[in-house]
Structure formats: C-alpha cells, structure tokens
Design a protein around this motif. Structure first.
Motif, mmCIF file in Angstrom:
data_model
loop_
_atom_site.group_PDB
_atom_site.id
_atom_site.type_symbol
_atom_site.label_atom_id
_atom_site.label_comp_id
_atom_site.label_asym_id
_atom_site.label_seq_id
_atom_site.Cartn_x
_atom_site.Cartn_y
_atom_site.Cartn_z
ATOM 1 N N HIS A 260 0.674 -1.160 -0.081
ATOM 2 C CA HIS A 260 0.001 0.160 0.044
ATOM 3 C C HIS A 260 0.845 1.257 -0.028
ATOM 4 N N ASN A 261 1.893 1.207 -0.778
ATOM 5 C CA ASN A 261 2.577 2.480 -1.149
ATOM 6 C C ASN A 261 3.227 2.910 0.278
ATOM 7 N N TRP A 262 3.821 1.948 0.980
ATOM 8 C CA TRP A 262 4.527 2.194 2.388
ATOM 9 C C TRP A 262 6.316 2.058 1.812
ATOM 10 N N LEU A 263 6.816 3.282 1.991
ATOM 11 C CA LEU A 263 7.982 3.326 1.312
ATOM 12 C C LEU A 263 9.061 3.388 2.489
ATOM 13 N N GLY A 264 10.251 2.920 2.233
ATOM 14 C CA GLY A 264 11.411 3.322 3.288
ATOM 15 C C GLY A 264 12.389 3.925 2.538
ATOM 16 N N ALA A 265 13.005 4.841 3.369
ATOM 17 C CA ALA A 265 13.882 5.618 2.613
ATOM 18 C C ALA A 265 15.119 6.101 3.746
ATOM 19 N N VAL A 266 16.152 6.397 3.102
ATOM 20 C CA VAL A 266 17.141 6.546 4.029
ATOM 21 C C VAL A 266 18.176 7.933 3.774
ATOM 22 N N GLN A 267 18.322 8.792 4.588
ATOM 23 C CA GLN A 267 19.204 9.932 4.355
ATOM 24 C C GLN A 267 20.215 9.942 5.363
ATOM 25 N N GLY A 268 21.488 9.461 5.006
ATOM 26 C CA GLY A 268 22.398 9.460 6.007
ATOM 27 C C GLY A 268 22.257 8.199 6.882
ATOM 28 N N ARG A 269 22.129 8.660 8.204
ATOM 29 C CA ARG A 269 21.633 7.949 9.160
ATOM 30 C C ARG A 269 20.226 7.688 9.529
ATOM 31 N N ARG A 270 19.245 8.445 8.929
ATOM 32 C CA ARG A 270 18.072 8.997 9.414
ATOM 33 C C ARG A 270 17.081 7.897 8.385
ATOM 34 N N LEU A 271 16.151 7.314 9.074
ATOM 35 C CA LEU A 271 15.226 6.330 8.171
ATOM 36 C C LEU A 271 13.744 7.236 8.114
ATOM 37 N N PHE A 272 13.444 7.228 7.036
ATOM 38 C CA PHE A 272 12.013 7.698 6.609
ATOM 39 C C PHE A 272 10.877 6.678 6.485
ATOM 40 N N LYS A 273 9.872 6.908 6.995
ATOM 41 C CA LYS A 273 8.694 5.790 6.622
ATOM 42 C C LYS A 273 7.842 6.732 6.043
ATOM 43 N N VAL A 274 7.298 6.282 4.795
ATOM 44 C CA VAL A 274 6.519 7.081 3.976
ATOM 45 C C VAL A 274 5.340 6.487 3.634
ATOM 46 N N ARG A 275 4.137 7.071 3.774
ATOM 47 C CA ARG A 275 2.988 6.491 3.099
ATOM 48 C C ARG A 275 2.572 7.548 2.260
ATOM 49 N N ALA A 276 2.350 7.021 0.925
ATOM 50 C CA ALA A 276 1.813 7.965 -0.218
ATOM 51 C C ALA A 276 0.746 7.285 -0.560
ATOM 52 N N LYS A 277 -0.255 8.118 -1.279
ATOM 53 C CA LYS A 277 -1.501 7.737 -1.792
ATOM 54 C C LYS A 277 -1.050 7.090 -3.273
ATOM 55 N N ALA A 278 -0.340 7.873 -3.700
ATOM 56 C CA ALA A 278 0.192 7.454 -5.082
ATOM 57 C C ALA A 278 1.620 7.767 -5.190
ATOM 58 N N VAL A 279 2.288 6.822 -6.122
ATOM 59 C CA VAL A 279 3.842 6.884 -6.107
ATOM 60 C C VAL A 279 4.219 7.118 -7.795
ATOM 61 N N VAL A 280 5.023 7.950 -8.114
ATOM 62 C CA VAL A 280 5.505 8.039 -9.507
ATOM 63 C C VAL A 280 6.824 7.732 -9.162
ATOM 64 N N LEU A 281 7.326 6.590 -10.187
ATOM 65 C CA LEU A 281 8.840 6.202 -10.176
ATOM 66 C C LEU A 281 9.529 6.999 -11.449
ATOM 67 N N GLY A 458 -3.601 -0.181 -20.658
ATOM 68 C CA GLY A 458 -3.459 -1.659 -20.656
ATOM 69 C C GLY A 458 -3.246 -1.960 -19.369
ATOM 70 N N ASP A 459 -2.360 -3.203 -19.148
ATOM 71 C CA ASP A 459 -2.399 -3.796 -17.929
ATOM 72 C C ASP A 459 -1.644 -2.706 -17.004
ATOM 73 N N THR A 460 -2.041 -2.291 -16.033
ATOM 74 C CA THR A 460 -1.736 -1.215 -15.087
ATOM 75 C C THR A 460 -0.490 -1.596 -14.065
ATOM 76 N N LEU A 461 0.419 -0.702 -13.894
ATOM 77 C CA LEU A 461 1.123 -1.131 -12.746
ATOM 78 C C LEU A 461 0.163 -1.481 -11.446
ATOM 79 N N PRO A 462 0.721 -1.954 -10.184
ATOM 80 C CA PRO A 462 -0.060 -1.759 -9.165
ATOM 81 C C PRO A 462 -0.923 -0.587 -9.040
ATOM 82 N N PRO A 463 -2.096 -0.275 -8.507
ATOM 83 C CA PRO A 463 -2.856 0.958 -8.572
ATOM 84 C C PRO A 463 -2.118 1.873 -7.848
ATOM 85 N N GLY A 464 -2.099 3.103 -8.238
ATOM 86 C CA GLY A 464 -1.567 4.404 -7.455
ATOM 87 C C GLY A 464 0.099 4.207 -7.879
#
Lengths: 1000, 99, 413
Positions: A260-281, A458-464
């Motif tokens: 459900h678009n829960w992302l893990g990101a890291v900046q240096g030593r800091r962890l970010f936990k992200v909830r996004a409704k939609a994601v653009v790669l 066509g066949d979409t990527l996972p929704p969102g």
C-alpha cells in the motif's frame, strides 16, 4: 587543444584533473586532504573519494571477490562493486558516492598485503580447478578435514571489516512522512511529475539520492543549466510557486516499496517511513556492462560514469579513449571528451552507418569511426591497454517484434569474421544498452510488460503507481530532456488524480508514444562460441567473479532455471544484487536454453534497492519498560531489579531469606502493582464468570472473594486469580501480571462475539497500584492507619472491603498467596507512594521488611501454590495440575473447557503436578531438571524448587506419572550431572497444612 | 505496510492490530458435538490460498474485535465487519434459502 | 583435491554431466511425491537407495528447492524440548553429519556451535530443561553462564546495558549451519541417478481420490498421472494440496522473513539465537550475516517483505552486537511457514488411503529433511508407520494427544 578545457595542471598538479569547467560541483578554491592506503591525497570540497583518486591518477580501487583481480571504477553511480572501500570503521563504502572529508582514512578491502600486490590473486592460476560450484565437489574427504578447509574458505570470504570494538552511536530519530504523491527520482521526469502533481493541489514528496536535482541532466555538458526547460522546472519545484506543497529530500535513497505504497527511505543515518497515496517512479536507467573478453580490466567504464567524472568533477579518467556505443549519447560523450582536450581514439557504434554521425563533429577529431561493430575484447596487464572490435549484424533488419513473445535474440552473422587489430587505449567508455531502474516497481508486483504507453494504459502497474521517463522505457533516450519532463508531467497529473479520487483515470493517458522496445531485447552481440581463444575471461557478474563460461557450465549441469542458475553460480547475489548483471544473466540463459526472455523470467527484486545500515534501520532504542509508582523507592532501597515481562520488579532487597522470615514471623510488604486488574459491571457478569471459570460464581455474595482458574476449550489452564464481588453488579477480577493484557483481550473477544449482554469490562491494571501486607502482625500494622474495625469477625478471610487507609480509599482483599494473614490493598496509582510509605512507617515498630519476587516465590511454594506458566505449560489442565479443587462442574452449564475436563476427570489424569521434598540443605535440584525412571527414561520434571529456611528442607513441585504422584512419601530420582537427587512425594501444603494462619 | 479498515476507526496501519486467526465458530452445544466437530472447531483450519474470514483486534486503538475477509494469496482486504453484522448476514442467508 | 574437479578441468571443452535430467511425464508411477524440496527429494532418494523403489515421480510446480528449502536460514540443531522431539531431530542431525559423503556433494555442514540466549529467569529455566532432556537423549547440550558465554562468543554484549541483559545460554556444540540449496541439489542428483523422475514446472492441480476414499492419481499442468501412493511434501502449501482430497489440516500459513548483510570479514563463529528478542544470526562462509526473527504477525501466502521486519531485526541485532551499526542489509525475503497448534509436524497416513502427509513444518522443517525422507520412505515402502514419527500422526488432534513442543522453534512464535 580547445579553449574550454585543456588537460594538465589545474592548480593542483593532478594528472586527471581538468581546468575549471562550467557545471562542476567541486570548489577549486579550497583543498582538503585524505589518505588512501596510508598515502595522502588532496581533493576539493565536492569531490567524492573516487573522483579525487581518479584525478590523482589512481586506476585500481579494489580486488574482486573470488579471483582477486584488480578492479577500477565502472559506474560512478553506486551500482557496482568495483569501488567498495573501507572508510575508517565503515566497511563496503561506495567510493564514487562518498564525499571526501578532511582527514578521512580510506583503505582497500580484501587484499593482502596490499591493493597493488595482492597475494590472493595467485588463486587465478588454480582457476581451472575452480569452476562454478567447485566447492560442492570437493573438501569432503577426509571428513575430518572439512572444518579445516572451511576455516580457510571463511578467511578468504567477506569484503569489508567490522570493528568489533566500535562504539555504538546513539540512534538517529526516524521520521514519518505522508504525501498524496511521492515522486522517486529528481531527474527531468521526476521534477516534471512533482511540479505537475503539486499544480493539481497534491502534497508532494520528491526524493533523489543525489545532492542536486537534475538526474542525468547533471552530467551532461554544461550541467542542468544547459537545458532551460530543466532549469526552470527545478527552480519551480524548489521555489514554491505552485498550488500544493513540494517537500524535496535530496541525498535520500528510497530503498523499499512495501504494501500500500509504504516506502522506506534513508538519508544518512535517518530512516524515513513514508505513506503515499500515489507513487511516481522516475528512477531512470543505467547502462548494463556488456560481456566481452577481459571486460573487468581497470579503465573500462560505463559511458555515464565517464560523463559524471567529466562534467561534475572535471576529471578525465583516461587520455586515450575508445567509446563503444549503441546510441547518440555515446557520440555526445565522445564530442565532450574531445572538447575537454582528451584524445578519442575510436567511436565504435553497433548500429549501421548514419551520415549525420559519420560527418558530424567527431569527423574532425581524428578518431576512427566504426559502424556495425562492437567491442570483442579488451587487453592489458592489470589495466586496459588496448581493445579489439568485431563486426556485427548482417541483414540490418530489426529482429523479431518483442511483443510477439518470440525469440528476441539473434546470432551475429559472421560470414566474414572480422576481429580487427587491437587499438591502443587506456579508457574504454561503454555507452551501451540500458536497463530501466524498476526494482521498486517489481517489489510492488509489476511485470515488465505493464510498463505501457502511459499510466492507466493496458495492464496497469499496481494501482496508485506510475512510471515516467527512462525507467519506463529506454528507447526514448535520444528524445531528450524536454520529452522526459513532459512524460513526468503526465504521470504527475495521473498520480495526483489517483490520490484525490482513488482510481485511475484513463483520460489522463496522453497520446505520447514511448516505444516499448527495450534495449534488453536487442541481441547480445558477443558470441563466445565464435572464438573463445584469446579473448580472455568475459565476466557477467563482477561482484562474484562469474564468467560467461561459468554460466554455460552451470546450465549444462542442469541449473538452467534462472533461479537455479543464480543460486548455483551466485551471479546477482553480490553487493550489486544484479543491477549490473541480472539482465545479462537472463539473456545468456535465454540464448543458451533457446527460450525467450519472458519464458526465462527474472531473478526476484527484493528490498532494499540499495543497501541500508543496521544503524539507520534501528534508529533510537524505543523499548518500553513498565515500572510501578514505587520504582524509585525500590531502587533507593537497594533492590535487585529483575525483568518480569515488560516490567521491572524487585527480586529482593539484599537478603531474600530474611524477607521470608519477616513475613512468617512478623510482617512484610510487597509491591504487586503489575497484577492484572479488571473491573466487570452489569447484570450479565455472573453468567460470564460461569462461562470463563471452571468453578461456580452465581451465588457468590457481595463482599466475597473466590479463587478461579481460567481454561480454554482444550481444557488448558490459561490464567488464574481471585475475583471479588464488590457490589450487586460490580466485580473485580485479578489476573497474573504476565496474563493481564491477554486475559483482557480474551474476555473482550467472548464479550464481542455473543457473550456480552449486560457486561462491561474495564482494564484497571495500570490505574491501580497494589500491595500485599503479609504476616501475623499485618492486622496490627494496618489498624494503625484506619479507623475501620479489621477484626477477624468483621473482616474475615476471602472477603473484600473498601477501607480508607492513611486517608487513601482502598479496595482491600483478604487473600493468602503467601500463607500468612495478609491484606492486599489496591489503590489509585497516584496515591501509591504515600500509601506505601505510610505502611512502611506504621510497620517499623514491628520490624516490617519490604519483600520481593524471590521471597514471594519461596513463601507460595511453602504453601504448595502453583504459578501458571511456570508450574503449568501449554498442555496442562487444572485437574492434572493439582487445581482440581477449583474445578466444580456439577450444576454448571456450558463453560470453556468443560468437554475436555469432563473427559479428563472421567479417565483420570495421566500425569500430576505434585509436591516433593528432598534431603540436604545445599542440594536444591534446579528447576528444569528431569525426573527419570528405569534406564534413565524421562518420566517427569521439576518445575519449582527452593530451600525453605522456614521448614529446614528442600521443597518443590514437579510433574510425575499419576501412579507415582499418588503415593505420598513415595521416592523418585531427579537426574543431575553431579549426582542424582532422591526426592519424596508430598501431598498438600508444606507449611501450615490446615491453613490456620490465614484465618487469624 | 497493509492498511486495515477498523469498522470503528477507519483505515489504520496493520501494526495497530492483533491478528486473531481464522474464524472457527464454536459449536452451539459443545457437550453434544461429535468428536470430529469438536476437533474441527479446536484445530482444523481451511488455510485457504484465497479469501478467508478471520478475526482482528484493534489493540492500539478502540479495542474492537472484528472480522475481515482477506485474500491471503494477494494480501488484500475485501471487507471488514463486526460480529453482529456477520451473524445477521448469515441469518438473512439462511432465511433466503428457506423461502 | 577431488578427482571430479581434475577431470572437469581437463575436459573443459566438453559439457559436464547433468545433475538431473528432464523426462517425459509417464502415465503412471507407483509413487508420486508432490513437492520438490528437501523433504520430497530426500524421500525419493531413500526410497531408491534404502528400498529399491524407483518408479517414483517428484512433481515440483516451479524449480526444485523453490519453497522453504531455498528460503530458510539454514540452521541445523537437535536441542528441542520434548523427548520425542529431541529423538527425532537428533536422528536428523546425525544424518546431516554424514550427508556430504552420502550424496557425494559437499553440503558444507558447519558444526560451529549453537547458542540460545536466555534473558529472563523463566528462559533460564526452560534452557535448563532443554539441556537436561537433550543430555538424557544423548544430545550434546548444556547450560552456560556469562563467563563461558564470553569465551564462546566474545562479541556479545554481556553487560547490563541492554534492555534485556543476557543471563545464560543453552550451548549445543553439534549445531550449526549448512548450504541449504546444496542439500536439495545433492538429494536430487542421487535420486536422478537411481532412475527417479524429477519433474520441474509441473504443478498438481487436483488429486483423484475415487469414490472409496483411496488415491487413484493426480491431475497436473502436464496431464493426468495414475498413482496409488501420493505424498504431500509441500510444507507451506500443505493445506492447499490436502484440500484436493477434501482433507482439512490444523494449519495456518504465516510468512517468515529473513535478511542478509553485505559480506564482511569473519567475526562470528557460532549461531546465536535469542528467544526473548526473537532473533537469530549466523555468519555464512561468504561472510554475510544471515538473520531471521519470528513469523509475521498475521497469516498470509503473499511472501512480500516488510519494513517492520528490518527495523525490528536491526534494533535487536544492535542489542546483541552494539558495534554492528555500519553493517548494511543487502537483501530481505520471506518463505511460508504453516503452523500447527503444537509446533510439531503432520507426518504419516491420513483417512484417505494412499494419501500421505509430510507437512506442518512451521519454522523447523529444513533441519528435519534427512530423517523425514528416511522415515517417509520407510512408510511408503513398508506400509508401516515408523515409531519415530508416530507422535506426529494427523490423528493426534482428534485424539486430543498433542505434542508439547513449544521449544520446536527457539524463535518462531
């Protein structure tokens, strides 16, 4: 020489550093120093370790894992293993991504005695005896020597070194982020998407793992500024002239996509936990290193790597360059090198001749221009010194339509094999086939054929989830930055709409055709079968030193499924996790087994997309600890605190034996606040109690207390405690402290699934503190603190009263876990310290001692009271566990466990929990020891045991077969290493069997 | 991280909830059930690689015990509902069959 | 130096022999084993080797070892809680000790010692109980205190600083780690050489149990195959296969996650398990730290990884080894674990004649592969259930005679 970049001294005298160029990120005005393998080097702020070393002329950065071959920079983007170095205590640092800091100490890894002369490289001479999977076929005999072989193998393993004495740093805060649209990648497509989404009113997060936005626009001539569209888009993103908000996080790597678009990101030593409704790669793409002879020599780099060094750091990693290409970007790179004063010896394009390239800027450079050719082999001792090319193609037709799913590889026609003579060079730039960076999409379950012409098509990527730019397709590489921005805007608008409405809007698909023909569908032109002699080892997996030949051998042995091929050859299992080699491995597998790429499939993409430190993932220590209101008092008093679940409780205050004696002879006080306390109100409570306890409750009068044992429907004891009726429709239940939460949830389940009529349950465990005042003087102590008459007639055993003690309204229960006259006082937690100290003071004249969990264990054991979870386990029923007296089934309706208990009481238990005594003061058989019968067969075990100073002997509880347990005085043997202990069955309490002291 | 909809509180992170296992209804008359029915209630589970009705408890929230129908192969929640609604649904179905 | 390798080196231009061949799917086999993991392939091997039964097909829906066999953290041990459990896993451990020789394939069983840490007095009690039960069954196990623990694993944080300081540990010297894929490949090769057919990419879609509750054959993606004996060796998906004969099992399937770090120079020589922290770690012969924890909090067949798992395991690793902060996680994955109520497997006959089970392997299946193969082969060949696996019969649930093996997985639930 051209004006804007002469080779030579730039104020730093470094052989690889060019004169100052527009768009460079290094600060020429300052200079910093660092060491690499104990030699000092200088760098500018902004340099990475790699760029500074290349500027200094360093070519070799590491030794490969298996063969210890010298390796140089390849990708300059953190995607390959070639530049892994140790920085101080930090192992496996990508030198191309780590900025230089003053005084930094960098060292090569996995080379001995030095990077330049690594003795382990002698292993290459044994290479014929070390084919893929060789270790499965040897080191087995003699069996005794395997540990020695293994020891040797282990020492050769591993790359970086962990300092086992390093100080632990305090963890960094983690941060939660929420967004309507998360855009991953700040290149042209990414900034386009972020801006477009924000203009639709979305709250946008934009992530980029680099320090500056711009993506591949950063490493072209002139940098970001050379594209007005890119510059203005970035300005708009950073400037904030939009409708929604955009938060930009640079130097931040998004490493994982989760449900459900829960992302893990890291900046240096800091962890970010992200909830996004939609994601653009918008994660872009990277060149795949092609497979050819000696393709791992230092001096062979990806074209984008050379571009990064050239345009961002003004560093030229070579002086005589061959550019091998399949696209126009390679030509652009060649022209940039020439403009910087670097000699380009040859440009070798796999595509057929095109006049605009043949007659363009490179025509004047003096370079050899070859079309329909590609590289066949590199040569050199320890670094690149030459290259040879081979003619490819034949018909000029584009090959089969990849969408038809047919064979997508074609063999080069070598009717006239033409491997040309070697060309001398010291740098080979490979601007070749590209792989889209789709790991995050794969983690979300996307398939390659879902990357269609636009979001929602066509066949979409996972929704969102949306993709834009080069990660969606790499054929459009020539189309330029402006087009990427447009693609990004389409995806951004679609993502914003999804975030708003939760559905994909097909209208958002712009008729912008992105050709789906993937570069990976293009054939792998080098065919080792054509001529395998003299071309040298051709590496597929650089991390693990796996060659094309290794893969062929593995497949021939039967490992022809891509997953088996991976696991047996270990290709893709190294630090790059297949970024550089998964596509080639799949293609070679397809080619050899005669299948299509689709049939072969892919190795599985798993998080993290880039490696993440344990330190960042752990963050700050956040382990909760539960303490009672008297915690500080216990600690000040010298209590030995012990772990009891989440609680910290006093084990004793220095002398548990003295505490036991105090309770038996005078009076003691224990903090039992962790006890579970539940309030039940309503007319339906008696029926509920009947259902969850094994005994009877309907007739219990007001002010009375009863012990109950709680079972599940298997008839297993899950908890025990006393329950009191404090009012007509108010009841007060106590549970074990470890069971407090689970019993509450257990009862709630039954209440909410049909048994809840007329019952309301409240958890008061944390609301009330509780103390147990126990001992023959207990009444005298308590009487000093209240006007209420505590005489035995007024307040008998197993009763509950509300009593004001030391001014505090308390619920007082007369119960007897310890076997002495005792009062359990429950009061609101805020009053606890006052009440406790009042009791301590009142007890002084009677020499009252506080007592802890250890003393309580001894006291209860002297009475034969069981502890659920210690004396019982996950299979114990109450009848076998000596709690049969608390099971009163006659006259009861349905209750939990009735069926099982009926059966057990009819058949009789097979095992019984029973008391025992043993001789010898110092010889306590420890809890957990096993009881054995004939031939040392296990027949039971000791669950509780202590030396009782009260009684002057060892006592305990144990499980025994019913034949032995029912014989009071019968002996049995407890097995122990130092010598077995003989013990005697004891029925009933050890101390005060008639229970008289409780009723004083 | 899966998003689960508590019937009371709405969409929450799954970490707020405690999983209660596959729904296995207790026989109405436990003393009269057959050995097979009793063992089925206690131990046997469908464990379907598809939609499954199961219990959840909003442990870090409102304390509601509720049911979810979740596809265990895709890990997608079809719907969540409270026990009473489930019972009424069954009764409606049974009523429908009779008529 | 192995003759095989020398021969291979001298014959570089000729293709090496295949470890297993692809056969056409026959219309009939005496025995069908569903599941091409370590259990199924081990059973095939022992059927052929111990009993001369070779008309056997192993049907694997993907590639061999694609299930739990390829996803576990490769820990082998015998230090269980109940006498019947210890007996069983001890047999397995002894088979593992000789497995490289038996299969002529180096499974790289490294018996480097296994430590289960106790952080509470309750845990110490349980460890002592396990040590005693182990020793009485002839398994090398003992309780060690902080001093000896410091010698065995010098890098553990044995101070009072951690949230749950370490009090003691259960030390099991013969425990260790193994190259799990090699076990699958070794068994597959041996079975293949004896004529057993291994069919990969062949999924069973139905089982024909006829009218009388006896197995007739199986429906696959490559056609129908007759057989009188069908073994369900698909732990992780055991319920799905059993449902094909209308058999419900006492199982719920949960994901179990694991992860691995980048390769590091060796520093950890033992397997470390912490029951209280619910984590375990070992360092492979490639230098990577392989780490795992307990099963996911909710049941699922979807084997996606979670960030919660990484955060939790990182925190716990730093509790045990505070210096490990700079190590980087390289990859995480998951495998399916079907959990029975008593943490013990389901082995043997079922009410459907000819349909046998070797499932319910929770988080403790891989370490039992050899003894499972041997005993199930014996059952198939002789028709009699071996005593060693009698406690694990499916009927124990109807008989309400569960096994008391909560120590089955030191961590897991």
């Amino acid at each position: 020489m051209t004006p804007d970049g002469a080779m030579g001294p730039s104020g730093g005298d470094l052989p690889g550093r060019l004169k100052k160029r527009a768009g460079e990120v290094v600060d020429r005005d300052r200079s910093i120093e660092f060491t690499f393998d104990d030699e000092t080097y200088s760098a500018h702020p902004g340099d990475t370790i790699a760029s500074a070393l290349v500027a200094a002329g360093i070519r070799v950065f590491s030794r490969s894992f298996k063969y210890h071959r010298p390796r140089g920079l390849l990708c300059c983007a953190g995607n390959c293993p070639n530049c892994l170095v140790q920085v101080g205590d930090e192992p496996n640092v990508r030198a191309c991504r780590r900025p230089v800091e003053e005084g930094m100490s960098v060292a090569a890894q996995n080379a001995w005695p030095s990077l330049r002369h690594d003795l382990m490289s002698l292993i290459q001479y044994a290479a014929p005896l070390m084919p893929v999977g060789f270790y499965y076929k040897t080191f087995m005999r003699p069996k005794k020597l395997w540990p020695l072989y293994e020891h040797v193998l282990r020492q050769a393993a591993g790359l970086g070194t962990i300092n086992t004495h390093a100080q632990e740093l305090p963890g960094a805060d983690k941060r939660y982020l929420h967004a309507d649209v998360a855009v991953i990648g700040g290149g042209p497509a990414g900034v386009g998407a972020a801006l477009a989404a924000a203009r639709e009113g979305a709250r946008v997060l934009l992530f980029d793992e680099n320090t500056d936005l711009g993506g591949h626009g950063c490493y072209r001539r002139g940098g970001v500024a050379s594209s007005a569209a890119l510059r203005s888009t970035i300005d708009a993103v950073q400037g904030g002239s939009t409708t929604g908000e955009i938060e930009v996080l640079t130097d931040t790597s998004v490493f994982g996509w989760y449900k459900h678009n829960w992302l893990g990101a890291v900046q240096g030593r800091r962890l970010f936990k992200v909830r996004a409704k939609a994601v653009v790669l918008a994660t872009g793409s990277f060149e795949r290193p092609p497979v050819f002879g000696n393709n791992d020599l230092p001096g062979i780099m990806l074209g984008s790597g050379v571009s990064r060094l050239l345009h961002q750091y003004s560093v030229a990693p070579g002086r005589r360059v061959v550019v091998v290409t399949v696209n126009d970007e390679g030509w652009e790179l060649a022209a940039d090198l020439v403009a910087a004063g670097v000699e380009v010896v040859a440009v070798v394009d796999r595509r057929p001749q095109r006049s605009e390239l043949a007659e363009g800027p490179m025509a004047q450079s003096g370079a050899t221009l070859l079309f329909s050719h590609t590289i066949w082999a590199a040569s050199g001792r320890g670094e690149v010194e030459g290259a040879r090319f081979i003619r490819v193609g034949g018909s000029g037709a584009d090959g089969a339509d990849p969408s038809a799913g047919g064979p997508t590889l074609r063999e080069p026609t070598l009717r006239e094999p033409m491997v040309r003579e070697a060309v001398a060079c010291d740098l080979i730039a490979l601007s070749t086939d590209r792989s889209p960076a789709r790991e995050l999409a794969y983690m979300a379950g996307a398939q390659d054929d879902q990357f269609g012409t636009g979001p929602g098509a066509g066949d979409t990527l996972p929704p969102g989830m949306y993709a834009a730019g080069r990660c969606r397709g790499t054929k459009g590489v020539e189309e330029g930055i402006g087009q990427d921005i447009l693609y990004g805007e389409v995806a951004g608008r679609a993502a914003a709409a999804f975030a708003r409405d939760g559905i994909d809007h097909p209208d958002n698909v712009v008729a912008v055709e992105v050709d789906r023909i993937e570069a990976e569908d293009a054939p792998c032109e080098y065919s080792p079968e054509a001529d395998s002699t003299g071309s040298g080892k051709s590496f597929v997996c650089l991390c693990e030193d796996v060659t094309d030949e290794d893969l062929q051998t593995a497949m021939a042995e039967g490992f022809d499924h891509i997953q088996l091929l991976k696991r047996y050859s270990t290709a893709t299992m190294g630090p790059c996790q297949g970024r550089m080699c998964a596509a080639e491995t799949a293609r070679i597998c397809a080619r050899t087994t005669g299948r299509t790429l689709r049939e072969v499939g892919r190795t599985t993409a798993r998080p993290p997309a880039k490696p993440v430190t344990l330190d960042a993932l752990a963050g700050q220590k956040m382990d909760p600890v539960q303490i009672t209101p008297l915690h500080d008092w216990h600690v000040d008093r010298g209590a030995n605190m012990m772990v009891a679940g989440l609680w910290l409780r006093p084990e004793h205050y220095g002398d548990a034996v003295a505490e036991v004696r105090a309770v038996r002879q005078r009076v003691g006080l224990i903090d039992v606040s962790p006890l579970g306390k539940l309030k039940l109100t309503g007319p339906g409570v008696p029926d509920l109690l009947e259902r969850i306890y094994a005994n009877q409750w309907r007739q219990l009068g007001r002010g009375r207390v009863r012990y109950g044992v709680m079972c599940n429907d298997e008839g297993v004891v899950i908890d025990d405690g006393v329950t009191a009726r404090v009012g007509d429709t108010e009841w007060y239940m106590s549970t074990t402290s470890s069971g407090a939460r689970s019993v509450f949830e257990w009862i709630e389940w039954w209440l909410q699934s049909g048994w809840g009529d007329g019952v309301h349950l409240t958890d008061l465990t944390q609301t009330y503190a509780a103390f147990n005042l126990a001992g023959p003087r207990a009444r005298q102590v308590l009487q000093k603190l209240t006007g209420r008459d505590l005489g035995n007639g007024r307040f008998p055993y197993m009763r509950v009263r509300t009593v004001r003690v030391a001014g505090v309204p308390c619920r007082v229960l007369r119960i007897g876990f310890t076997g002495e006259l005792s009062y359990e006082l429950h009061c609101p937690a805020g009053y606890a310290p006052h009440l406790w100290e009042a009791l301590m003071e009142a007890g002084e004249e009677f020499d009252l001692l506080p007592f802890g969990v250890e003393a309580q264990r001894v006291l209860r054991l002297e009475k034969g009271h069981i502890i659920v979870g210690q004396d019982t386990d996950a299979l114990s029923d109450p009848i076998s566990a000596d709690l049969g007296w608390a099971v009163k089934m006659a006259g009861k309706d349905d209750f939990l466990g009735r069926r099982a208990l009926t059966r057990i009481s009819q058949n009789g238990p097979r095992q019984r929990l029973v008391g025992f005594e043993a001789e010898g003061a110092d010889d306590v058989p420890e809890e957990g020891l096993q009881i054995v019968g004939a031939h040392d067969r296990i027949i039971g075990w000791v669950t509780s045991s202590r030396y009782s100073s009260t009684l002057g002997r060892v006592i305990g509880l144990c499980w025994l077969p019913v034949e032995i347990a029912s014989q009071s005085g019968g002996t049995f043997r407890i097995h122990r290493a130092g010598g077995d202990v003989v013990a005697r069955v004891h029925h009933g309490p050890f101390y005060d069997p008639q229970g008289e002291r409780l009723k004083l | 991280m899966l998003i689960l909809c508590c019937p009371n509180c709405g969409a929450r992170n799954v970490s707020e909830f405690r999983f209660g296992g596959e729904n296995s209804p207790r026989p109405a008359l436990p003393m009269e059930a057959s050995e097979a029915e009793w063992a089925e209630y206690l131990y046997l589970r469908a464990n379907t690689m598809g939609p499954q009705v199961e219990w959840w408890y909003h442990q870090a929230g409102c304390g509601l015990w509720f049911l979810a129908e979740r596809d265990r192969a895709l890990n997608e929640v079809v719907r969540t509902f409270i026990w009473e609604d489930g019972v009424q649904e069954k009764e409606r179905e049974r009523g429908g069959e009779r008529s | 130096m192995s003759l095989k390798l020398i021969r291979q080196a001298l014959n570089r231009h000729r293709p090496p022999p295949r470890m297993w061949r692809a056969h056409p799917l026959k219309k009939r086999y005496d025995v069908i084993i569903i599941g091409g993991g370590a259990h199924g392939l081990a059973c095939a091997h022992y059927l052929a080797k111990d009993h001369g039964v070779t008309d056997v097909a192993v049907l694997e829906k993907s590639y061999i070892g694609s299930g739990g066999s390829g996803r576990n953290t490769a820990i082998i041990r015998a230090n269980y809680l109940t006498p019947e459990g210890v007996r069983f896993y001890h047999q397995s451990l002894m088979l593992y000790e000789d497995l490289a020789g038996e299969l002529d394939f180096n499974v790289m069983f490294s018996q480097r010692g296994h430590l289960t840490l106790a952080h509470t007095d309750g845990a110490v009690r349980t460890m002592r109980r396990r040590a005693e039960v182990n020793r009485l069954q002839g398994v090398d196990s003992r309780l060690v205190g902080p001093e000896e623990l410091a010698r065995l694993c010098p890098h553990l944080d044995l101070s009072q600083r951690p949230r749950y300081p370490i009090l003691a540990a259960l030390y099991h010297p013969p425990g260790g780690i193994i190259r799990h894929d090699a076990v699958v490949w070794g068994y597959a090769h041996q079975a293949d050489t004896r004529g057993i057919h291994i069919h990969q990419q062949t999924e069973v879609t139905g089982i024909d149990a006829g009218d009388g509750g006896a197995v007739q054959g199986v429906q696959t993606t490559r056609g129908y195959v007759e057989a009188g004996t069908v073994l369900n060796a698909t732990a992780g998906w055991g319920s799905t296969i059993a449902a094909m004969v209308d058999l419900e099992l006492p199982l719920e399937t949960f994901p179990l996650q694991a992860c691995v770090t980048e390769p590091l120079k060796p520093f950890l020589d033992t397997v470390i398990v912490s029951g209280s922290l619910h984590v375990y770690v070992s360092q492979s012969d490639r230098g990577e730290l392989v780490m795992g924890a307990s099963i996911d909090p909710y049941a699922s067949y979807s084997l996606n990884s979670s960030l919660d798992f990484l955060e939790g395991i990182a925190g716990h690793m730093l509790e045990l080894f505070p210096f490990l902060g700079e190590a980087r996680i390289l990859r995480q994955w998951a495998g399916p674990c079907e959990m029975p109520p008593d943490f013990s497997p389901l082995m043997g006959k079922t009410p459907v004649s000819g349909f046998l089970l070797d499932v319910g392997w929770g988080t403790y299946g891989f370490k039992a592969s050899p003894i499972c193969g041997k005993t199930m082969a014996q059952l198939i060949a002789t028709g009699e259930t071996p005593d060693l696996i009698a406690p694990f019969r499916l009927s124990r649930f109807a008989e309400l005679d569960l096994v008391g093996e909560k120590g089955a997985a030191s961590v897991g639930q």
